[in-house]
Scaffold this motif. Structure first.
Motif, PDB file in Angstrom:
ATOM      1  N   PHE A 237     -34.566  79.017  81.891  1.00  0.00           N
ATOM      2  CA  PHE A 237     -35.810  79.263  81.169  1.00  0.00           C
ATOM      3  C   PHE A 237     -36.605  77.989  80.932  1.00  0.00           C
ATOM      4  O   PHE A 237     -37.827  78.034  80.771  1.00  0.00           O
ATOM      5  N   GLU A 238     -35.939  76.832  80.936  1.00  0.00           N
ATOM      6  CA  GLU A 238     -36.693  75.575  80.917  1.00  0.00           C
ATOM      7  C   GLU A 238     -37.425  75.377  82.239  1.00  0.00           C
ATOM      8  O   GLU A 238     -38.594  74.954  82.264  1.00  0.00           O
ATOM      9  N   ILE A 239     -36.752  75.697  83.337  1.00  0.00           N
ATOM     10  CA  ILE A 239     -37.402  75.602  84.648  1.00  0.00           C
ATOM     11  C   ILE A 239     -38.578  76.569  84.717  1.00  0.00           C
ATOM     12  O   ILE A 239     -39.683  76.211  85.157  1.00  0.00           O
ATOM     13  N   MET A 240     -38.375  77.800  84.247  1.00  0.00           N
ATOM     14  CA  MET A 240     -39.446  78.789  84.272  1.00  0.00           C
ATOM     15  C   MET A 240     -40.591  78.383  83.345  1.00  0.00           C
ATOM     16  O   MET A 240     -41.772  78.543  83.677  1.00  0.00           O
ATOM     17  N   ARG A 241     -40.256  77.855  82.188  1.00  0.00           N
ATOM     18  CA  ARG A 241     -41.290  77.406  81.244  1.00  0.00           C
ATOM     19  C   ARG A 241     -42.209  76.380  81.890  1.00  0.00           C
ATOM     20  O   ARG A 241     -43.437  76.460  81.783  1.00  0.00           O
ATOM     21  N   GLN A 242     -41.597  75.421  82.581  1.00  0.00           N
ATOM     22  CA  GLN A 242     -42.409  74.369  83.202  1.00  0.00           C
ATOM     23  C   GLN A 242     -43.297  74.920  84.313  1.00  0.00           C
ATOM     24  O   GLN A 242     -44.436  74.483  84.480  1.00  0.00           O
ATOM     25  N   ASN A 243     -42.806  75.879  85.057  1.00  0.00           N
ATOM     26  CA  ASN A 243     -43.555  76.365  86.213  1.00  0.00           C
ATOM     27  C   ASN A 243     -44.550  77.474  85.882  1.00  0.00           C
ATOM     28  O   ASN A 243     -45.512  77.676  86.616  1.00  0.00           O
TER      29      ASN A 243
END
Length: 251
Positions: A237-243
């Protein structure tokens, strides 16, 4: 081929997302009518699924005394993906988010990781054939049926797969709480492959060496590890948040 699934959330999810897979549903004859059961009956009627009322002894036997919540289903098994499909899927998704799970042998943890992966829009999950739990009824129940919504591929050699991903310029990162690189401090643009290992063993040393970077989750109060499904969710979800939340609006 057919497969057995059980649990109200699991069966409801499959009825909503892949209703044609569901062939029969068996429900406890003394099951109380809740809102979830009413919703279940709505989809059963909508898709003309065969419904049978049975007793608890029958359900216990058919589910090997698992926690079935008074409901069991028979579904068609989707043709499994294999290593040859990885190339096609990478090209299909162009900038994919891929999850590799190394040494996840507990079906409850695997099911929870799959659920998080589907929620985070992961495009495929890759696991080693010899160091992983298999996709069984428990995994499907814990994943709430989401295991039917994502390509899950078992491979013989993870290193070979990682090298293939790098040919496609996919950034390969791993979770390792012994590292000082905190994931929240780094830019993580798609395409990305996240590799996560078990709580006790972590990612295999040879797999770590083949990662482009290793990241940690900050923890306090002398806690040095998280449940693998929790840690996987935080990373994804950190990866998704950034993208999605930083680079573009989430639709």
């Amino acid at each position: 081929m057919k497969d057995v699934i059980f649990g109200i959330h699991t069966i409801l999810n499959i009825l909503k997302t892949n209703p044609l897979l569901v062939k029969k549903i068996f429900i406890l004859n003394s099951k109380k009518i809740s809102n979830k059961i009413k919703e279940l009956f709505f989809y059963i009627k909508k898709y003309n699924v065969l419904l049978y009322k049975v007793d608890k002894k029958w359900l216990d036997k058919k589910t090997n005394n698992s926690i079935h919540q008074g409901i069991m289903g028979i579904i068609d098994i989707i043709k499994p993906f294999n290593e040859k499909d990885i190339n096609h899927l990478i090209k299909k998704f162009k900038k994919p988010l891929i999850l590799i799970l190394d040494h996840i042998t507990d079906p409850h943890n695997l099911g929870a990781c799959i659920r998080s992966a589907v929620a985070a829009k992961v495009n495929m999950i890759i696991l080693p054939k010899n160091r992983s739990a298999k996709i069984n009824a428990t995994v499907k129940k814990i994943s709430c049926g989401t295991s039917e919504n994502i390509p899950i591929i078992f491979v013989k050699n993870l290193i070979k797969v990682i090298n293939l991903l790098k040919i496609y310029k996919i950034y390969v990162i791993g979770g390792d709480n012994k590292k000082k690189n905190i994931i929240f401090n780094y830019k993580l643009d798609y395409p990305i492959c996240l590799i996560m290992g078990s709580e006790d063993k972590g990612i295999s040393p040879i797999i770590k060496k083949n990662c482009d970077e290793l990241f940690a989750i900050p923890m306090f109060n002398n806690v040095n590890s998280l449940n693998i499904s929790v840690a996987t969710g935080i990373f994804l979800f950190e990866i998704m948040r950034q993208n999605y939340f930083i680079h573009k609006k989430l639709k």
